[in-house]
Design an enzyme around this catalytic site. Structure first.
Site, short mmCIF file in Angstrom:
data_model
loop_
_atom_site.label_atom_id
_atom_site.label_comp_id
_atom_site.label_asym_id
_atom_site.label_seq_id
_atom_site.Cartn_x
_atom_site.Cartn_y
_atom_site.Cartn_z
N ARG A 139 -16.74 -1.32 -1.04
CA ARG A 139 -15.73 -1.53 -0.02
C ARG A 139 -16.06 -2.87 0.64
O ARG A 139 -16.58 -2.94 1.74
CB ARG A 139 -15.74 -0.40 1.00
CG ARG A 139 -14.53 -0.37 1.92
CD ARG A 139 -14.67 0.67 3.00
NE ARG A 139 -14.69 2.04 2.52
CZ ARG A 139 -13.62 2.77 2.26
NH1 ARG A 139 -12.42 2.24 2.42
NH2 ARG A 139 -13.73 4.01 1.83
N LYS B 201 0.87 -1.18 0.00
CA LYS B 201 0.00 0.00 0.00
C LYS B 201 0.90 1.23 0.00
O LYS B 201 1.50 1.57 1.02
CB LYS B 201 -0.93 0.00 1.21
CG LYS B 201 -1.88 1.19 1.21
CD LYS B 201 -2.98 1.02 2.22
CE LYS B 201 -3.88 2.25 2.32
NZ LYS B 201 -4.18 2.92 1.07
N PHE C 192 -1.87 -1.24 -10.08
CA PHE C 192 -2.18 -2.54 -9.46
C PHE C 192 -3.40 -3.21 -10.09
O PHE C 192 -3.74 -4.32 -9.72
CB PHE C 192 -2.39 -2.41 -7.95
CG PHE C 192 -3.31 -1.32 -7.51
CD1 PHE C 192 -4.68 -1.42 -7.67
CD2 PHE C 192 -2.80 -0.17 -6.92
CE1 PHE C 192 -5.54 -0.42 -7.26
CE2 PHE C 192 -3.65 0.85 -6.50
CZ PHE C 192 -5.02 0.73 -6.66
#
Length: 523
Positions: free
Chosen positions: A386, A214, A314
């Protein structure tokens, strides 16, 4: 043109604000949406969401102070108000300030007291709340009698609530299905939930899993068609001309058409991330919005300010005419590895055990990065969701909260806005729940920055506390959550301190009060 009265929209907006239950709010909004004529849907749905159809109007808070007396009887229509605001937004050139005041005065003079209150909220931005937009998406589904999943997916692919409302109410499910990924139009990115450690993350994703570093950068979504390249933030603002180095990297790829998801960050001479504030300042879009707002440099990158940003990707959402959104992660990531050189791809490791994941986490933190994101390789790209397919792990408790007010400092901080009032998003009410205050972690540079920023957002100043529009997101580190009768949510943060301001996030993306309570366990 349709004849829905603006007073009816004002009444609905007030009723929604006064109603506690989510279902009741949705029914109120759906009832108002059903009344709109086809040529009023775009403007009417925007008003109900607390927004103007026009991104920029040239009307600031100061221009809303001296208003004419309200009209005794309502006469405005939805279409008429939208046309008046559109005219105000297009005023330019010599004498534009006086002309804008004249038009604004005419609009407010024709508005009743209730209509004026709604107009002030719309112009001032006080009604812009992600929860309201979320409620409206469900209301659109109810009003149009279409599946809410179809509305949500269309909204996330288009990023335009007004377009989705028009499609659903005028064309139903068939029109919604026509809204697809379009290269050049940003789509709402997939998001990650949080976990306290990699073990908890693996319980959510399952094993084997993929662990991405991250990065301590800004989220970017890059679209390319031929030589045309566009770069968007996570909030769908276009920042193409601010990031010429990203444009150059993607334009050099041997591809015809591509949509990439990734991060960009500034690096020091050792290859470690520079302070996040340096990176985010390159992408700041406060001066504008979608469609190229906030640009400072030319298409060739000349004049770009601040440190050079390096892109790392990514995910791959589209490649040479083929959408990959619904493909499992392992398929998208394999295509990404084939399409891009390794130096443009984020650090990525496949793990089967908690020990392996912990080693990747330690290496990422040791390199100065934020942590890791643990990902389920069989999951599709859930636009805007999410869910449990992506789980981020950081080395400390952090929350992205919204600044609700700021107190003037004293002593060494006299003349600066210092103590922040922090709020978490409440999905049920569409508002924010205060969690406490902090002035810790503020450098002189941040104090100067936030003083100017919150002067821009101020709606009230009593000489001690400045109440601001709830728009600015700040990342807060803290030691825990405790019960507190002092605040309406019943909880407060322990030892809260400012980490950084998140100019890459909107208030609609802030953490919720439910997330705060989850950190506190049984609180």
């Amino acid at each position: 043109m349709g004849f829905v009265r603006f007073t009816d929209i004002a009444a609905t907006s007030a009723a929604v604000a006064a109603t506690g239950g989510r279902k009741a709010k949705i029914e109120l909004l759906a009832g108002a949406l059903r009344q709109l004529e086809p040529d009023e849907i775009a403007a009417g749905s925007a008003f109900l969401a607390g927004e103007l159809r026009q991104r920029q109007t040239g009307v600031g808070y100061a221009g809303l102070r001296n208003r004419p007396a309200p009209a005794a009887e309502p006469s405005l229509t939805v279409a008429g108000v939208d046309a008046a605001i559109a005219e105000i937004a297009t005023v330019a050139g010599t004498g534009s300030q006086a002309r804008r005041r004249e038009l604004l005065g005419a609009l407010f003079g024709a508005a009743t007291a209730d209509e004026q209150r709604l107009l002030v909220g719309l112009f001032g931005g006080e009604l812009r709340q992600g929860a309201q937009a979320g409620l409206l998406a469900e209301a659109i589904a109810v009003a149009a009698q279409v599946p809410v999943t179809a509305v949500r997916r269309a909204l996330l692919l288009s990023g335009d609530l007004k377009q989705v409302a028009v499609a659903a109410l005028a064309g139903g499910s068939a029109a919604l299905a026509e809204i697809r990924l379009t290269v050049g139009i940003p789509l709402t990115p997939m998001l990650a939930q949080s976990a306290p450690d990699v073990g908890a993350a693996l319980l959510a994703t399952g094993a084997p899993a993929v662990v991405d570093t991250k990065l301590d950068g800004i989220r970017i979504q890059v679209h390319r068609s031929g030589d045309e390249v566009a770069v968007f933030t996570r909030s769908l603002d276009e920042i193409t001309e601010r990031l010429p180095e990203v444009v150059a990297s993607v334009r050099a790829l041997p591809l015809r058409e591509v949509v990439l998801d990734g991060e960009a960050m500034a690096l020091d001479e050792r290859g470690r991330p520079r302070p996040f504030q340096e990176t985010s300042s390159r992408a700041a879009t406060r001066a504008g919005g979608k469609g190229g707002a906030g640009r400072r440099s030319g298409a060739d990158g000349k004049g770009a300010e601040g440190p050079s940003l390096v892109p790392y990707f990514f995910d791959l959402l589209h490649l040479d005419g083929t959408d990959l959104l619904d493909e499992p992660g392992r398929v998208r990531w394999a295509a990404l590895a084939d399409a891009l050189p390794a130096e443009l791809i984020v650090g990525r490791t496949t793990v089967e055990t908690e020990e392996q994941a912990a080693a990747v986490f330690a290496a990422a933190v040791g390199a100065g990065q934020e942590g890791v994101v643990v990902k389920a390789p069989d999951a599709p790209y859930d636009v805007g969701r999410r869910g449990s397919a992506w789980v981020k792990v950081k080395p400390r408790h952090t929350l992205d909260l919204v600044v609700l007010a700021v107190e003037w400092g004293h002593g060494r901080r006299r003349g600066w806005l210092s103590n922040l009032h922090l709020g978490a998003r409440d999905p049920e009410s569409g508002g924010f729940v205060m969690l406490g205050k902090t002035f810790k972690g503020l450098t002189d540079e941040l104090l100067r920055w936030q003083t100017e920023r919150f002067k821009e957002l101020a709606v009230e100043d009593n000489g001690w506390v400045v109440r601001v529009r709830p728009e600015q997101v700040v990342e807060i580190a803290f030691d825990g959550v405790q019960t507190s009768p002092r605040y309406p949510g019943g909880v407060a943060l322990r030892f809260a301190r400012v980490l950084r301001y998140r100019e890459d996030k909107t208030a609609a993306e802030a953490d919720t009060i439910d997330a705060v309570r989850a950190i506190g366990g049984t609180l």
